[in-house]
Design a protein around this motif. Structure first.
Motif, PDB file in Angstrom:
ATOM      1  N   GLN A 390      74.023  46.957  37.205  1.00 55.99           N
ATOM      2  CA  GLN A 390      74.174  47.224  38.636  1.00 55.99           C
ATOM      3  C   GLN A 390      75.525  47.849  38.947  1.00 55.99           C
ATOM      4  O   GLN A 390      75.615  48.868  39.623  1.00 55.99           O
ATOM      5  CB  GLN A 390      74.021  45.936  39.443  1.00 55.99           C
ATOM      6  CG  GLN A 390      74.297  46.147  40.939  1.00 55.99           C
ATOM      7  CD  GLN A 390      74.145  44.893  41.754  1.00 55.99           C
ATOM      8  OE1 GLN A 390      73.038  44.394  41.919  1.00 55.99           O
ATOM      9  NE2 GLN A 390      75.237  44.368  42.257  1.00 55.99           N
ATOM     10  N   ASP A 391      76.600  47.221  38.456  1.00 52.64           N
ATOM     11  CA  ASP A 391      77.947  47.630  38.848  1.00 52.64           C
ATOM     12  C   ASP A 391      78.433  48.881  38.124  1.00 52.64           C
ATOM     13  O   ASP A 391      79.105  49.730  38.723  1.00 52.64           O
ATOM     14  CB  ASP A 391      78.939  46.493  38.593  1.00 52.64           C
ATOM     15  CG  ASP A 391      78.684  45.285  39.472  1.00 52.64           C
ATOM     16  OD1 ASP A 391      78.027  45.435  40.512  1.00 52.64           O
ATOM     17  OD2 ASP A 391      79.142  44.178  39.107  1.00 52.64           O
ATOM     18  N   ASP A 392      78.124  48.981  36.825  1.00 58.58           N
ATOM     19  CA  ASP A 392      78.712  50.031  35.999  1.00 58.58           C
ATOM     20  C   ASP A 392      77.754  51.167  35.665  1.00 58.58           C
ATOM     21  O   ASP A 392      78.172  52.153  35.050  1.00 58.58           O
ATOM     22  CB  ASP A 392      79.248  49.429  34.695  1.00 58.58           C
ATOM     23  CG  ASP A 392      80.317  48.373  34.931  1.00 58.58           C
ATOM     24  OD1 ASP A 392      80.966  48.422  35.991  1.00 58.58           O
ATOM     25  OD2 ASP A 392      80.473  47.482  34.073  1.00 58.58           O
ATOM     26  N   VAL A 393      76.477  51.012  36.035  1.00 56.00           N
ATOM     27  CA  VAL A 393      75.498  52.053  35.708  1.00 56.00           C
ATOM     28  C   VAL A 393      74.873  52.650  36.962  1.00 56.00           C
ATOM     29  O   VAL A 393      75.071  53.838  37.266  1.00 56.00           O
ATOM     30  CB  VAL A 393      74.397  51.506  34.764  1.00 56.00           C
ATOM     31  CG1 VAL A 393      73.335  52.578  34.510  1.00 56.00           C
ATOM     32  CG2 VAL A 393      75.016  51.052  33.449  1.00 56.00           C
ATOM     33  N   PHE A 394      74.133  51.844  37.707  1.00 57.56           N
ATOM     34  CA  PHE A 394      73.435  52.394  38.865  1.00 57.56           C
ATOM     35  C   PHE A 394      74.380  52.766  39.998  1.00 57.56           C
ATOM     36  O   PHE A 394      74.169  53.767  40.689  1.00 57.56           O
ATOM     37  CB  PHE A 394      72.347  51.432  39.343  1.00 57.56           C
ATOM     38  CG  PHE A 394      71.020  51.685  38.687  1.00 57.56           C
ATOM     39  CD1 PHE A 394      70.079  52.519  39.278  1.00 57.56           C
ATOM     40  CD2 PHE A 394      70.720  51.121  37.463  1.00 57.56           C
ATOM     41  CE1 PHE A 394      68.868  52.773  38.673  1.00 57.56           C
ATOM     42  CE2 PHE A 394      69.505  51.374  36.834  1.00 57.56           C
ATOM     43  CZ  PHE A 394      68.576  52.209  37.437  1.00 57.56           C
ATOM     44  N   ALA A 395      75.422  51.970  40.222  1.00 60.21           N
ATOM     45  CA  ALA A 395      76.364  52.303  41.294  1.00 60.21           C
ATOM     46  C   ALA A 395      77.007  53.668  41.076  1.00 60.21           C
ATOM     47  O   ALA A 395      76.968  54.533  41.965  1.00 60.21           O
ATOM     48  CB  ALA A 395      77.416  51.209  41.440  1.00 60.21           C
ATOM     49  N   PRO A 396      77.606  53.938  39.901  1.00 59.47           N
ATOM     50  CA  PRO A 396      78.186  55.270  39.708  1.00 59.47           C
ATOM     51  C   PRO A 396      77.152  56.390  39.676  1.00 59.47           C
ATOM     52  O   PRO A 396      77.453  57.520  40.077  1.00 59.47           O
ATOM     53  CB  PRO A 396      78.922  55.155  38.371  1.00 59.47           C
ATOM     54  CG  PRO A 396      78.422  53.925  37.722  1.00 59.47           C
ATOM     55  CD  PRO A 396      77.957  53.019  38.799  1.00 59.47           C
ATOM     56  N   ALA A 397      75.926  56.094  39.228  1.00 52.20           N
ATOM     57  CA  ALA A 397      74.890  57.130  39.223  1.00 52.20           C
ATOM     58  C   ALA A 397      74.515  57.527  40.650  1.00 52.20           C
ATOM     59  O   ALA A 397      74.350  58.719  40.961  1.00 52.20           O
ATOM     60  CB  ALA A 397      73.659  56.640  38.466  1.00 52.20           C
ATOM     61  N   LEU A 398      74.392  56.546  41.522  1.00 48.43           N
ATOM     62  CA  LEU A 398      74.102  56.842  42.927  1.00 48.43           C
ATOM     63  C   LEU A 398      75.277  57.548  43.593  1.00 48.43           C
ATOM     64  O   LEU A 398      75.090  58.473  44.391  1.00 48.43           O
ATOM     65  CB  LEU A 398      73.765  55.547  43.676  1.00 48.43           C
ATOM     66  CG  LEU A 398      72.373  54.978  43.433  1.00 48.43           C
ATOM     67  CD1 LEU A 398      72.281  53.537  43.914  1.00 48.43           C
ATOM     68  CD2 LEU A 398      71.309  55.827  44.118  1.00 48.43           C
ATOM     69  N   GLN A 399      76.476  57.135  43.270  1.00 49.38           N
ATOM     70  CA  GLN A 399      77.654  57.795  43.825  1.00 49.38           C
ATOM     71  C   GLN A 399      77.738  59.250  43.360  1.00 49.38           C
ATOM     72  O   GLN A 399      78.166  60.128  44.120  1.00 49.38           O
ATOM     73  CB  GLN A 399      78.917  57.021  43.424  1.00 49.38           C
ATOM     74  CG  GLN A 399      79.043  55.677  44.133  1.00 49.38           C
ATOM     75  CD  GLN A 399      79.955  54.698  43.418  1.00 49.38           C
ATOM     76  OE1 GLN A 399      80.645  55.047  42.458  1.00 49.38           O
ATOM     77  NE2 GLN A 399      79.958  53.442  43.876  1.00 49.38           N
ATOM     78  N   ALA A 400      77.302  59.496  42.131  1.00 49.71           N
ATOM     79  CA  ALA A 400      77.284  60.874  41.631  1.00 49.71           C
ATOM     80  C   ALA A 400      76.315  61.740  42.436  1.00 49.71           C
ATOM     81  O   ALA A 400      76.609  62.901  42.741  1.00 49.71           O
ATOM     82  CB  ALA A 400      76.900  60.880  40.149  1.00 49.71           C
ATOM     83  N   VAL A 401      75.172  61.156  42.801  1.00 54.48           N
ATOM     84  CA  VAL A 401      74.212  61.888  43.636  1.00 54.48           C
ATOM     85  C   VAL A 401      74.821  62.136  45.014  1.00 54.48           C
ATOM     86  O   VAL A 401      74.668  63.227  45.591  1.00 54.48           O
ATOM     87  CB  VAL A 401      72.882  61.118  43.753  1.00 54.48           C
ATOM     88  CG1 VAL A 401      71.934  61.807  44.733  1.00 54.48           C
ATOM     89  CG2 VAL A 401      72.216  61.002  42.384  1.00 54.48           C
ATOM     90  N   GLU A 402      75.515  61.164  45.546  1.00 52.77           N
ATOM     91  CA  GLU A 402      76.162  61.347  46.843  1.00 52.77           C
ATOM     92  C   GLU A 402      77.215  62.459  46.795  1.00 52.77           C
ATOM     93  O   GLU A 402      77.500  63.104  47.808  1.00 52.77           O
ATOM     94  CB  GLU A 402      76.813  60.036  47.302  1.00 52.77           C
ATOM     95  CG  GLU A 402      75.796  58.989  47.715  1.00 52.77           C
ATOM     96  CD  GLU A 402      76.421  57.736  48.296  1.00 52.77           C
ATOM     97  OE1 GLU A 402      75.788  57.117  49.183  1.00 52.77           O
ATOM     98  OE2 GLU A 402      77.532  57.369  47.864  1.00 52.77           O
ATOM     99  N   GLN A 403      77.772  62.698  45.624  1.00 51.94           N
ATOM    100  CA  GLN A 403      78.791  63.735  45.483  1.00 51.94           C
ATOM    101  C   GLN A 403      78.227  65.073  45.006  1.00 51.94           C
ATOM    102  O   GLN A 403      78.992  66.001  44.730  1.00 51.94           O
ATOM    103  CB  GLN A 403      79.878  63.262  44.510  1.00 51.94           C
ATOM    104  CG  GLN A 403      80.622  62.022  44.979  1.00 51.94           C
ATOM    105  CD  GLN A 403      81.208  62.169  46.374  1.00 51.94           C
ATOM    106  OE1 GLN A 403      81.825  63.192  46.684  1.00 51.94           O
ATOM    107  NE2 GLN A 403      81.008  61.171  47.220  1.00 51.94           N
ATOM    108  N   GLY A 404      76.896  65.186  44.933  1.00 58.01           N
ATOM    109  CA  GLY A 404      76.310  66.487  44.658  1.00 58.01           C
ATOM    110  C   GLY A 404      75.418  66.597  43.440  1.00 58.01           C
ATOM    111  O   GLY A 404      74.722  67.609  43.276  1.00 58.01           O
TER     112      GLY A 404
END
Length: 423
Positions: A390-404
């Motif tokens: 949750q913290d180290d995989v999906f969170a940064p993956a979703l944040q990457a989508v938010e950034q383009g």
């Protein structure tokens, strides 16, 4: 998994007694020195002072950090080293499986704890989740996280959307209606609907019977259709500009409450303290809590207090942990900071039912969350690397989508990261 955090992510050491800098086993006096390590807001500061007043031979030092992830990273490092752990270590549900896999490093609380801390104290599913697979009671349950939705009444009203308790029920009836309302809100205001995609995704994810792992500890991220469905819905909302694209519990996220950067946020009970603290006095009465939650609610969050074998005072540590997780203390913790009790008597208590929070537009938060808690019969099973995923995989993956990054590439990043974490 719940990520209960402080207003800042800076590690602090809070001494609950009248002394500072005293570690366990301080030989300067005859008192017993205990330490307790927590993260986020457990609401224990005043309780620990009370305990020391009632037990003058005990001195308690609380070590508190902002985030669950670094707390558990340090815990596992110290477990491996065989030294450095506190007498009481708080465990968040997302890391429960990793702790249970090392249950031989912890005391069995059913053997060293007081007799009144029996299974009838807790909701059955909460008590059972504190046990290892071989039946050892590793942790006393602290709180649970029944899901509600928090929203800004003034911002919904300004957008021409319903803002009263009955009116918002239709908006929050399902995830589809929630995201549809968000599209309307964005079109009318040009502002984001919710704070961050990770919070939304985590809430959706925790509603499913099967999460990242099945009951046999097999990783099912790539094969579980519910996970992909949630991913698609949340990333579409990102594309529709519904997300404020903030990092959960980061500095900008904290500031976003005060600057009215978003109109809604998922609101497990433990979130109330963060909303009040981050929104500030100028926004008092503008936030409301709705018991209506998309697709029926659920549980997100909850922790346990454990006593590692490293403790030099295991019996006294277990007695303190049992006292902190007694119904009357957990009600006080809820009033102080928002973590919602998991104890049967607490849920039935008029004191809890009548608890109000004057910061919110409808202050009857005790009764609202108690009703939601009674509907919970189980929590989603959490596998070995659940918290890390949750913290180290999906969170940064979703944040990457938010950034383009594209949703498809973000999904591949998440799947690959989960597989790596699970090895």
């Amino acid at each position: 998994m719940r990520q209960r955090l402080l207003a800042t992510a800076i590690a602090t050491a809070v001494v609950a007694g009248l002394v500072t800098g005293c570690g366990a086993g301080d030989a300067a006096d005859s008192k017993i020195h205990l330490t307790i390590a927590t993260f986020g807001e457990f609401g224990y500061e005043d309780l620990l002072k009370q305990y020391q007043t009632e037990h003058p031979n005990i001195v308690v030092t609380q070590h508190k950090v902002g985030q669950a992830a670094p707390h558990h990273k340090e815990l596992f490092t110290k477990l491996a080293a065989g030294s450095g752990l506190d007498d009481i270590e708080a465990i968040e549900e997302g890391y429960r499986a990793q702790v249970m896999a090392k249950s031989d490093k912890f005391n069995d609380l059913s053997k060293i704890g007081p007799a009144d801390a029996g299974p009838d104290r807790w909701l059955p599913w909460k008590y059972d989740a504190g046990k290892s697979k071989d039946g050892k009671l590793v942790g006393y349950g602290t709180d649970i996280g029944p899901l509600a939705m928090c929203y800004r009444t003034d911002m919904l009203k300004a957008a021409g959307l319903p803002s009263d308790p009955d009116g918002v029920k239709a908006l929050f009836a399902s995830w589809q209606s929630y995201f549809d309302a968000g599209k309307t809100y964005v079109q009318k205001t040009g502002k984001p609907w919710f704070d961050t995609s990770t919070q939304i995704f985590n809430a959706m994810h925790n509603q499913h019977d099967v999460g990242y792992y099945d009951q046999s500890d097999t990783l099912v991220v790539a094969s579980n259709p519910d996970i992909k469905k949630d991913w698609d819905a949340v990333t579409q909302a990102i594309a529709d500009k519904e997300s404020a694209k903030l990092v959960s519990f980061g500095n900008e996220w904290q500031a976003g409450f005060k600057t009215s950067a978003f109109a809604t946020t998922v609101c497990p009970a433990w979130m109330l303290g963060s909303i009040e603290q981050n929104s500030g006095p100028d926004n008092k009465g503008k936030w409301a809590v709705s018991s209506a939650f998309p697709d029926g609610g659920g549980n997100w969050g909850g922790s346990y207090l454990t006593v590692p074998l490293q403790s030099k005072h295991p019996k006294e540590a277990a007695e303190l942990a049992a006292w902190l997780t007694a119904p009357q203390q957990q009600i006080k913790a809820f009033v102080a900071k928002g973590p919602f009790p998991s104890q049967v008597q607490a849920l039935q208590s008029p004191e809890l039912q009548n608890t109000t929070n004057a910061y919110f537009a409808d202050p009857k938060t005790g009764a609202l969350y108690a009703e939601l808690a009674k509907k919970l019969t189980k929590a989603q099973y959490k596998g070995p690397a659940d918290g890390q995923i949750q913290d180290d995989v999906f969170a940064p993956a979703l944040q990457a989508v938010e950034q383009g990054k594209s949703a498809a590439d973000g999904w591949q990043q998440a799947v690959a990261g989960a597989q790596k974490a699970a090895k």
